[in-house]
Scaffold this active site. Structure first.
Site, PDB file in Angstrom:
ATOM      1  N   ALA A  62       0.851  -1.194   0.000  1.00  0.00           N
ATOM      2  CA  ALA A  62       0.000   0.000   0.000  1.00  0.00           C
ATOM      3  C   ALA A  62       0.884   1.240   0.000  1.00  0.00           C
ATOM      4  CB  ALA A  62      -0.862  -0.013   1.251  1.00  0.00           C
ATOM      5  N   GLY A 101       0.441  -5.170   0.719  1.00  0.00           N
ATOM      6  CA  GLY A 101      -0.692  -5.194  -0.214  1.00  0.00           C
ATOM      7  C   GLY A 101      -0.324  -5.821  -1.554  1.00  0.00           C
ATOM      8  N   GLU A 104      -0.699  -9.343  -1.091  1.00  0.00           N
ATOM      9  CA  GLU A 104      -2.134  -9.622  -0.907  1.00  0.00           C
ATOM     10  C   GLU A 104      -2.852  -9.667  -2.257  1.00  0.00           C
ATOM     11  OE1 GLU A 104      -2.464  -6.505   2.135  1.00  0.00           O
ATOM     12  OE2 GLU A 104      -3.406  -8.012   3.413  1.00  0.00           O
ATOM     13  N   GLU A 124       3.864  -5.471   7.296  1.00  0.00           N
ATOM     14  CA  GLU A 124       3.040  -4.424   7.916  1.00  0.00           C
ATOM     15  C   GLU A 124       3.371  -4.200   9.384  1.00  0.00           C
ATOM     16  OE1 GLU A 124       2.021  -6.586   5.711  1.00  0.00           O
ATOM     17  OE2 GLU A 124       0.582  -5.673   4.344  1.00  0.00           O
TER      18      GLU A 124
HETATM   19  N1  CAA Z   1       4.561   3.534   0.002  1.00  0.00           N
HETATM   20  C1  CAA Z   1       5.043   4.748  -0.345  1.00  0.00           C
HETATM   21  N2  CAA Z   1       6.351   4.970  -0.641  1.00  0.00           N
HETATM   22  C2  CAA Z   1       7.183   3.913  -0.602  1.00  0.00           C
HETATM   23  C3  CAA Z   1       6.745   2.617  -0.238  1.00  0.00           C
HETATM   24  C4  CAA Z   1       5.358   2.448   0.053  1.00  0.00           C
HETATM   25  N3  CAA Z   1       4.857   1.249   0.358  1.00  0.00           N
HETATM   26  N4  CAA Z   1       7.797   1.784  -0.266  1.00  0.00           N
HETATM   27  C5  CAA Z   1       8.854   2.517  -0.631  1.00  0.00           C
HETATM   28  N5  CAA Z   1       8.496   3.799  -0.827  1.00  0.00           N
HETATM   29  C6  CAA Z   1       9.348   4.900  -1.276  1.00  0.00           C
HETATM   30  C7  CAA Z   1      10.433   5.239  -0.267  1.00  0.00           C
HETATM   31  O1  CAA Z   1       9.973   6.170   0.691  1.00  0.00           O
HETATM   32  C8  CAA Z   1      11.509   5.820  -1.168  1.00  0.00           C
HETATM   33  O2  CAA Z   1      11.125   7.135  -1.461  1.00  0.00           O
HETATM   34  P1  CAA Z   1      12.239   8.274  -1.654  1.00  0.00           P
HETATM   35  O3  CAA Z   1      13.088   7.808  -2.801  1.00  0.00           O
HETATM   36  O4  CAA Z   1      11.461   9.491  -1.912  1.00  0.00           O
HETATM   37  O5  CAA Z   1      13.010   8.309  -0.366  1.00  0.00           O
HETATM   38  C9  CAA Z   1      11.367   5.009  -2.463  1.00  0.00           C
HETATM   39  O6  CAA Z   1      10.051   4.441  -2.412  1.00  0.00           O
HETATM   40  C10 CAA Z   1      12.363   3.882  -2.599  1.00  0.00           C
HETATM   41  O7  CAA Z   1      12.334   3.103  -1.406  1.00  0.00           O
HETATM   42  P2  CAA Z   1      13.674   2.521  -0.764  1.00  0.00           P
HETATM   43  O8  CAA Z   1      14.699   3.594  -0.676  1.00  0.00           O
HETATM   44  O9  CAA Z   1      13.277   1.840   0.484  1.00  0.00           O
HETATM   45  O10 CAA Z   1      14.122   1.497  -1.896  1.00  0.00           O
HETATM   46  P3  CAA Z   1      14.762   0.051  -1.747  1.00  0.00           P
HETATM   47  O11 CAA Z   1      14.981  -0.437  -3.106  1.00  0.00           O
HETATM   48  O12 CAA Z   1      15.905   0.097  -0.798  1.00  0.00           O
HETATM   49  O13 CAA Z   1      13.641  -0.864  -1.043  1.00  0.00           O
HETATM   50  C11 CAA Z   1      11.424  -1.766  -0.735  1.00  0.00           C
HETATM   51  C12 CAA Z   1      12.434  -1.118  -1.717  1.00  0.00           C
HETATM   52  C13 CAA Z   1      11.951  -3.146  -0.300  1.00  0.00           C
HETATM   53  C14 CAA Z   1      10.124  -1.931  -1.444  1.00  0.00           C
HETATM   54  C15 CAA Z   1      11.315  -0.872   0.517  1.00  0.00           C
HETATM   55  O14 CAA Z   1      11.048   0.457   0.102  1.00  0.00           O
HETATM   56  C16 CAA Z   1      10.208  -1.268   1.442  1.00  0.00           C
HETATM   57  O15 CAA Z   1      10.398  -2.157   2.258  1.00  0.00           O
HETATM   58  N6  CAA Z   1       9.048  -0.598   1.352  1.00  0.00           N
HETATM   59  C17 CAA Z   1       7.949  -0.808   2.253  1.00  0.00           C
HETATM   60  C18 CAA Z   1       7.193  -2.062   1.896  1.00  0.00           C
HETATM   61  C19 CAA Z   1       6.034  -2.256   2.814  1.00  0.00           C
HETATM   62  O16 CAA Z   1       6.138  -2.064   4.000  1.00  0.00           O
HETATM   63  N7  CAA Z   1       4.893  -2.638   2.251  1.00  0.00           N
HETATM   64  C20 CAA Z   1       3.699  -2.818   3.022  1.00  0.00           C
HETATM   65  C21 CAA Z   1       2.932  -1.556   3.030  1.00  0.00           C
HETATM   66  S1  CAA Z   1       1.537  -1.625   4.105  1.00  0.00           S
HETATM   67  C22 CAA Z   1       0.367  -2.508   3.290  1.00  0.00           C
HETATM   68  O17 CAA Z   1       0.555  -2.934   2.194  1.00  0.00           O
HETATM   69  C23 CAA Z   1      -0.914  -2.646   4.073  1.00  0.00           C
HETATM   70  C24 CAA Z   1      -1.976  -3.449   3.474  1.00  0.00           C
HETATM   71  O18 CAA Z   1      -2.297  -4.481   3.979  1.00  0.00           O
HETATM   72  C25 CAA Z   1      -2.723  -2.951   2.340  1.00  0.00           C
END
Ligand code: CAA
Length: 698
Positions: A62, A101, A104, A124
């Site tokens: 998400a 998500g 999911e 999450e």
């Molecule tokens: N939402 C919004 N922005 C996100 C994001 C997300 N889920 N994941 C990453 N970003 C953004 C980061 O803030 C970063 O932005 P900036 O360049 O402006 O700083 C950019 O994307 C790149 O992210 P990283 O620097 O972390 O890049 P990476 O290649 O090192 O890692 C990743 C990539 C593994 C996807 C890592 O970003 C990550 O772990 N992201 C979070 C994933 C996550 O937690 N997903 C679950 C979300 S909650 C959910 O999905 C709830 C549900 O049930 C619906």
């Protein structure tokens, strides 16, 4: 341009999501996905739908920025249910990091093919929430309750092979070409007569109720200790456990309710703040133009605790290390320590013996500074004394290449002054590691007056190689972390002299969620370290500054904490963890008498208020002086280097959450008693006047 496109290739519809950088499932993605699926569902010629996100990664979850805001768009859970209910085969073709998500969505598809580089996960919990789009119900159906809970409670990323073995994905493709592989797989499924296969109807892995309830008992028992202070891990377990007793739609609406509770929790705010703060830390002005030099060969001066730890951090990053020590005995001692650490890693199966030998082959040690001639970077980790440091840097100035970066691991001393003995001070920088340096994530990058942008860029590059969390700091006594620590340490000594028990203070700090109490930290670091600092600062102390002598009395007895088996607490084989040293209270009483103080009682709130106020006070000063560029950098320092709970966001975020007006009021109250120590910082007064918070400065 729409973030969700589709094209029809005979009987197959291909959906491509494109929302850089990580294909987060924003409102636009959800709207696009739902509209596309609804449209395709009506087309009878289409037999299969392939969902892809062909750029950097399949949907990484998400859009975290949306949490807590009101958004009028379809919720992801409903889209997942819609995908699953389609009467056409739906294939999710995965690559990169299908997380949260994203996984999911994949689990609501009927079949999953993954590129070899794929890592799946439901992280999450790290954001203080639970998988709220069916994840707590579909993952146990695919891989069983134990593994699903392990994934959801740790947030770990599971590589493709393991996900295949567990049943989370159906097949691993030969290459990473996600579109072609998805289409080919869909064609095969059609040809072989496969039908839609809703995950919600897969019950064989959740049917053994006895086995499941046994493992749930164990999981809950561990969770009650491990996640004592946290909200979402328990909500995750609850959603899974209750879901097993409900029909699928009921379980989904139960999950939704628990998800909403998590969203409302302040822990969610704290953890999401930490997520973005740990990405904003690398946004520093020097990185706009600075070009990192190539770092391959490192020199470390000093083989003590810091020198050995930094050497291992460098070796783990694949860097060749030469350590300089004063004599053979010191070299042997350092080598033995490093060797023992890797032996332990082998014993714990973290690495194998071959890997150990390979890592150790990158290490050598000598007494000869001339060996440092070919190094790209030197990190000095000798005794904290300006004259000694200057002597080392003068030598390095003579011996090292002209473009070799010269870094000091000092934790307090003035990096500008150290740089004066180097012909080209633009290559001098502070790299403040935290002990044990091979484990602790935080790295303060201390930018001195004349440090060049290239040197700063190289330091950030080193942090990346070492997988550290870097934070830029300006030069001041103690930089960001230790300067704030000094403030709350002194304020704690005041409290103790006024009547608080050190053990009560520690308990309050631990109950707040910190990894350790303040006096535990002193015992761990060694009371002699702070004692040396107090002596160093003594000549600069103003005659009207309040100075509490309790810690000096403790040190005078040779009680330096763990290393002497006695400090504020007692240590030893048969001594229980956190056994107070009974003589401490006696010293406190004597000192109160000597200072003419009538002790008063402190309750938990008073202790916590003062602890937080001291951190925020100094944090605000550090911001005004631009030692830290933004409040979130201070938060990152404390959550990664000082055991401040991430779920509280860090001291500055926590201050925002409880209200800056309240903190200011406390500081004003304390300043009535001790105006020298507590005069309210102007920046804090301004923020309160303007009804702003620290976040407005991020
Ligand atoms: N939402 C919004 N922005 C996100 C994001 C997300 N889920 N994941 C990453 N970003 C953004 C980061 O803030 C970063 O932005 P900036 O360049 O402006 O700083 C950019 O994307 C790149 O992210 P990283 O620097 O972390 O890049 P990476 O290649 O090192 O890692 C990743 C990539 C593994 C996807 C890592 O970003 C990550 O772990 N992201 C979070 C994933 C996550 O937690 N997903 C679950 C979300 S909650 C959910 O999905 C709830 C549900 O049930 C619906």
């Amino acid at each position: 341009m729409s973030v969700v496109k589709h094209r029809i290739l005979d009987e197959i519809a291909l959906i491509e999501v494109s929302n850089p950088p990580v294909n987060a499932i924003s409102a636009a993605v959800r709207i696009g996905l739902l509209e596309t699926i609804e449209e395709l569902s009506l087309d009878e010629k289409i037999l299969a739908i392939v969902i892809t996100a062909p750029e950097r990664t399949f949907l990484a979850g998400a859009d975290i920025k949306e949490f807590g805001k009101k958004i009028d768009a379809p919720i992801l859970g409903n889209i997942c249910d819609k995908i699953e209910s389609l009467n056409k085969i739906v294939v999710a073709s995965l690559h990169g990091t299908p997380l949260g998500g994203g996984l999911e969505v994949a689990m609501s598809a009927h079949y999953r093919i993954a590129a070899p580089n794929t890592k799946v996960g439901l992280p999450e919990v790290l954001l203080g929430i639970l998988p709220g789009a069916g994840g707590t119900q579909r993952l146990p159906r695919l891989c069983g309750v134990s593994m699903a809970l392990d994934m959801m409670l740790t947030g770990k990323h599971v590589p493709a092979k393991k996900a295949l073995d567990a049943g989370i994905i159906d097949v691993i493709s030969k290459n990473n070409s996600t579109i072609d592989n998805g289409i080919e797989y869909a064609k095969k499924l059609i040809k072989d007569g496969f039908k839609p296969r809703p995950t919600s109807q897969m019950e064989n892995k959740i049917s053994d109720t006895q086995e499941i309830s046994n493992s749930l008992i164990k999981i809950k028992e561990t969770a009650s200790k491990k996640y004592k202070n946290l909200f979402s891990p328990h909500a995750i377990i609850k959603s899974v456990e209750e879901g097993l007793k409900l029909n699928f739609p009921e379980a989904i609406s139960n999950e939704r309710e628990l998800f909403e509770e998590c969203i409302q929790s302040p822990q969610r705010q704290g953890l999401i703040h930490s997520f973005f703060a740990e990405r904003a830390n690398t946004k520093v002005p020097e990185l706009k133009d600075g070009k990192p030099i190539e770092l391959k060969k490192i020199g470390i001066i000093g083989g003590g605790t810091m020198g050995t730890g930094i050497s291992m951090a460098a070796m783990n990053a694949g860097l060749d290390v030469i350590m300089i020590e004063q004599n053979d005995e010191a070299i042997e001692k350092a080598k033995t320590k490093i060797n023992a650490t890797y032996d332990r890693n082998v014993k714990l199966n973290r690495i194998n013996n071959e890997q150990k030998l390979e890592i150790m082959s990158m290490f050598s040690a000598t007494t000869d500074f001339n060996e440092l001639k070919d190094r790209d970077l030197i990190i000095e980790a000798v005794f904290e004394n300006m004259d000694i440091k200057k002597e080392v840097f003068s030598k390095l100035n003579q011996i090292c290449r002209k473009n070799c970066i010269l870094a000091t691991n000092t934790s307090y001393l003035n990096v500008n002054e150290i740089a004066t003995v180097v012909d080209d001070p633009s290559r001098v920088i502070g790299l403040h590691f935290f002990s044990p340096a091979n484990i602790m994530k935080l790295l303060e990058i201390v930018v001195a007056e004349k440090t060049s942008t290239d040197t700063v860029a190289s330091a950030f590059d080193l942090a990346k190689k070492m997988r550290k969390v870097p934070v830029r700091s300006g030069v001041c006594d103690g930089f960001i972390g230790n300067r704030i620590l000094s403030k709350y340490l002194v304020s704690t000594y005041h409290m103790v002299e006024d009547g608080a028990s050190p053990f009560h203070v520690d308990k309050v700090i631990r109950d707040f969620g910190c990894a350790m109490g303040i006096f535990q930290v002193i015992d761990l670091a060694g009371g002699d370290i702070g004692w040396a600092t107090r002596k160093r600062k003594a000549p600069f102390r103003h005659k009207d500054d309040r100075y509490v002598q309790i810690p000096d009395r403790v040190c005078e007895r040779g009680w330096f904490g763990q290393k002497t088996s006695k400090g504020y607490y007692l240590y030893g084989e048969n001594v229980d963890f956190l056994t107070p040293n009974p003589e401490i209270e006696v010293i406190c009483e004597q000192e109160r008498k000597r200072a003419g103080i009538t002790p008063k009682k402190f309750d938990d709130k008073e202790i916590l208020d003062k602890y937080i106020a001291a951190m925020v006070y100094e944090g605000t000063k550090i911001l005004s002086e631009q030692i830290a560029l933004k409040p979130s950098d201070i938060d990152v320092v404390f959550t990664n280097g000082y055991g401040f709970p991430k779920w509280r966001g860090g001291p500055m975020k926590y201050a925002d959450m409880i209200g800056l007006d309240k903190i200011l009021k406390n500081i004003q109250k304390y300043s009535e008693e001790d105006p020298r120590f507590w005069s309210p910082p102007k920046l804090l007064e301004d923020l309160v006047k303007q009804n702003k918070n620290f976040d407005s400065l991020n």
